[in-house]
Design a protein around this motif. Structure first.
Motif, PDB file in Angstrom:
ATOM      1  N   VAL A  60       0.841  -1.201   0.000  1.00 30.17           N
ATOM      2  CA  VAL A  60       0.000   0.000   0.000  1.00 30.17           C
ATOM      3  C   VAL A  60       0.875   1.250   0.000  1.00 30.17           C
ATOM      4  CG1 VAL A  60      -1.670   1.331   1.357  1.00 30.17           C
ATOM      5  CG2 VAL A  60      -1.969  -1.139   1.082  1.00 30.17           C
ATOM      6  N   GLU A  61       1.947   1.228   0.779  1.00 30.94           N
ATOM      7  CA  GLU A  61       2.866   2.366   0.796  1.00 30.94           C
ATOM      8  C   GLU A  61       3.490   2.576  -0.586  1.00 30.94           C
ATOM      9  OE1 GLU A  61       7.031   3.694   2.962  1.00 30.94           O
ATOM     10  OE2 GLU A  61       5.758   2.216   3.938  1.00 30.94           O
ATOM     11  N   SER A  62       3.870   1.504  -1.230  1.00 30.00           N
ATOM     12  CA  SER A  62       4.446   1.605  -2.578  1.00 30.00           C
ATOM     13  C   SER A  62       3.417   2.127  -3.582  1.00 30.00           C
ATOM     14  CB  SER A  62       4.978   0.238  -3.024  1.00 30.00           C
ATOM     15  OG  SER A  62       6.074  -0.150  -2.217  1.00 30.00           O
ATOM     16  N   ALA A  63       2.172   1.724  -3.413  1.00 33.03           N
ATOM     17  CA  ALA A  63       1.117   2.256  -4.289  1.00 33.03           C
ATOM     18  C   ALA A  63       0.990   3.768  -4.103  1.00 33.03           C
ATOM     19  CB  ALA A  63      -0.208   1.565  -3.997  1.00 33.03           C
ATOM     20  N   GLY A  64       1.187   4.216  -2.878  1.00 33.44           N
ATOM     21  CA  GLY A  64       1.173   5.656  -2.609  1.00 33.44           C
ATOM     22  C   GLY A  64       2.290   6.375  -3.351  1.00 33.44           C
ATOM     23  N   HIS A  65       3.447   5.723  -3.446  1.00 38.58           N
ATOM     24  CA  HIS A  65       4.555   6.306  -4.202  1.00 38.58           C
ATOM     25  C   HIS A  65       4.182   6.462  -5.675  1.00 38.58           C
ATOM     26  CE1 HIS A  65       7.445   6.325  -0.944  1.00 38.58           C
ATOM     27  NE2 HIS A  65       7.163   5.059  -0.682  1.00 38.58           N
ATOM     28  N   ILE A  66       3.485   5.454  -6.200  1.00 34.12           N
ATOM     29  CA  ILE A  66       3.047   5.517  -7.597  1.00 34.12           C
ATOM     30  C   ILE A  66       2.092   6.696  -7.793  1.00 34.12           C
ATOM     31  CG2 ILE A  66       1.710   4.347  -9.387  1.00 34.12           C
ATOM     32  CD1 ILE A  66       2.857   1.677  -8.273  1.00 34.12           C
ATOM     33  N   ILE A  67       1.154   6.859  -6.886  1.00 31.84           N
ATOM     34  CA  ILE A  67       0.176   7.953  -6.982  1.00 31.84           C
ATOM     35  C   ILE A  67       0.876   9.308  -6.925  1.00 31.84           C
ATOM     36  CG2 ILE A  67      -1.726   9.085  -5.754  1.00 31.84           C
ATOM     37  CD1 ILE A  67      -2.667   6.211  -5.005  1.00 31.84           C
ATOM     38  N   LYS A  68       1.963   9.390  -6.134  1.00 29.77           N
ATOM     39  CA  LYS A  68       2.705  10.650  -5.998  1.00 29.77           C
ATOM     40  C   LYS A  68       3.657  10.890  -7.170  1.00 29.77           C
ATOM     41  CE  LYS A  68       2.471  10.607  -0.991  1.00 29.77           C
ATOM     42  NZ  LYS A  68       3.227  10.451   0.261  1.00 29.77           N
TER      43      LYS A  68
ATOM     44  N   ASP B 168       6.165   8.603  -8.319  1.00 25.16           N
ATOM     45  CA  ASP B 168       7.361   7.747  -8.354  1.00 25.16           C
ATOM     46  C   ASP B 168       6.945   6.350  -8.801  1.00 25.16           C
ATOM     47  OD1 ASP B 168       9.824   6.532  -8.034  1.00 25.16           O
ATOM     48  OD2 ASP B 168       9.768   6.565  -5.838  1.00 25.16           O
ATOM     49  N   VAL B 169       6.635   6.241 -10.088  1.00 24.14           N
ATOM     50  CA  VAL B 169       6.125   4.982 -10.622  1.00 24.14           C
ATOM     51  C   VAL B 169       7.171   3.881 -10.503  1.00 24.14           C
ATOM     52  CG1 VAL B 169       5.257   3.820 -12.686  1.00 24.14           C
ATOM     53  CG2 VAL B 169       4.524   6.155 -12.164  1.00 24.14           C
ATOM     54  N   SER B 170       8.399   4.167 -10.896  1.00 25.64           N
ATOM     55  CA  SER B 170       9.460   3.159 -10.868  1.00 25.64           C
ATOM     56  C   SER B 170       9.703   2.645  -9.455  1.00 25.64           C
ATOM     57  CB  SER B 170      10.747   3.747 -11.444  1.00 25.64           C
ATOM     58  OG  SER B 170      11.798   2.820 -11.364  1.00 25.64           O
ATOM     59  N   GLY B 171       9.855   3.560  -8.513  1.00 25.65           N
ATOM     60  CA  GLY B 171      10.088   3.167  -7.121  1.00 25.65           C
ATOM     61  C   GLY B 171       8.907   2.429  -6.526  1.00 25.65           C
ATOM     62  N   GLY B 172       7.710   2.873  -6.864  1.00 23.87           N
ATOM     63  CA  GLY B 172       6.506   2.219  -6.344  1.00 23.87           C
ATOM     64  C   GLY B 172       6.346   0.805  -6.861  1.00 23.87           C
ATOM     65  N   VAL B 173       6.553   0.650  -8.169  1.00 21.44           N
ATOM     66  CA  VAL B 173       6.437  -0.688  -8.757  1.00 21.44           C
ATOM     67  C   VAL B 173       7.526  -1.598  -8.193  1.00 21.44           C
ATOM     68  CG1 VAL B 173       6.645  -2.005 -10.903  1.00 21.44           C
ATOM     69  CG2 VAL B 173       5.278   0.081 -10.848  1.00 21.44           C
ATOM     70  N   GLU B 174       8.738  -1.056  -8.053  1.00 20.79           N
ATOM     71  CA  GLU B 174       9.834  -1.847  -7.474  1.00 20.79           C
ATOM     72  C   GLU B 174       9.481  -2.319  -6.065  1.00 20.79           C
ATOM     73  OE1 GLU B 174      14.484  -1.262  -6.118  1.00 20.79           O
ATOM     74  OE2 GLU B 174      13.634   0.105  -7.585  1.00 20.79           O
ATOM     75  N   GLY B 175       8.891  -1.437  -5.271  1.00 16.30           N
ATOM     76  CA  GLY B 175       8.494  -1.804  -3.909  1.00 16.30           C
ATOM     77  C   GLY B 175       7.404  -2.860  -3.885  1.00 16.30           C
ATOM     78  N   ILE B 176       6.441  -2.737  -4.790  1.00 16.15           N
ATOM     79  CA  ILE B 176       5.354  -3.715  -4.860  1.00 16.15           C
ATOM     80  C   ILE B 176       5.902  -5.084  -5.254  1.00 16.15           C
ATOM     81  CG2 ILE B 176       3.285  -4.393  -6.167  1.00 16.15           C
ATOM     82  CD1 ILE B 176       2.540  -1.380  -6.189  1.00 16.15           C
ATOM     83  N   VAL B 177       6.770  -5.098  -6.262  1.00 16.62           N
ATOM     84  CA  VAL B 177       7.354  -6.372  -6.705  1.00 16.62           C
ATOM     85  C   VAL B 177       8.189  -6.991  -5.592  1.00 16.62           C
ATOM     86  CG1 VAL B 177       8.989  -7.417  -8.317  1.00 16.62           C
ATOM     87  CG2 VAL B 177       7.283  -5.802  -9.154  1.00 16.62           C
ATOM     88  N   ALA B 178       9.005  -6.183  -4.921  1.00 16.78           N
ATOM     89  CA  ALA B 178       9.854  -6.707  -3.841  1.00 16.78           C
ATOM     90  C   ALA B 178       9.009  -7.281  -2.706  1.00 16.78           C
ATOM     91  CB  ALA B 178      10.777  -5.607  -3.324  1.00 16.78           C
ATOM     92  N   SER B 179       7.979  -6.555  -2.306  1.00 17.52           N
ATOM     93  CA  SER B 179       7.115  -7.042  -1.224  1.00 17.52           C
ATOM     94  C   SER B 179       6.374  -8.309  -1.632  1.00 17.52           C
ATOM     95  CB  SER B 179       6.109  -5.957  -0.816  1.00 17.52           C
ATOM     96  OG  SER B 179       6.779  -4.850  -0.260  1.00 17.52           O
ATOM     97  N   SER B 180       5.920  -8.350  -2.875  1.00 16.84           N
ATOM     98  CA  SER B 180       5.221  -9.542  -3.367  1.00 16.84           C
ATOM     99  C   SER B 180       6.144 -10.751  -3.385  1.00 16.84           C
ATOM    100  CB  SER B 180       4.667  -9.286  -4.767  1.00 16.84           C
ATOM    101  OG  SER B 180       3.750  -8.230  -4.742  1.00 16.84           O
TER     102      SER B 180
END
Length: 75
Positions: free
Chosen positions: A27-35, A37-49
């Protein structure tokens, strides 16, 4: 050591707990995408998954083999 139902239930609880904790990171990474930072957000989502999947596979392996993580280490 064989299959132990009580240990299996504890492992399933651990898998669920880990998944819920990691979902907060998603959810935090999705927030990065909304703000923006698409690359960082997607990277965080993939890493957490991947962390959720890795933890789940390790626990299922423990359930199936009846061994803990330290018993699996190869010499």
């Amino acid at each position: 050591m064989g299959f132990n139902p009580k240990d299996a239930i504890e492992s399933v609880k651990d898998i669920a707990t880990n998944a819920v904790e990691r979902s907060a990171d998603i959810v935090e990474s999705a927030g990065h995408i909304i703000k923006g930072d698409v690359s960082g957000g997607v990277e965080g989502i993939v890493a957490s998954s991947m962390d959720i999947a890795t933890h789940s596979v390790e626990k299922v392996k423990e359930i199936a083999t009846g061994r803990g993580g330290d018993d699996d280490l190869e010499a």
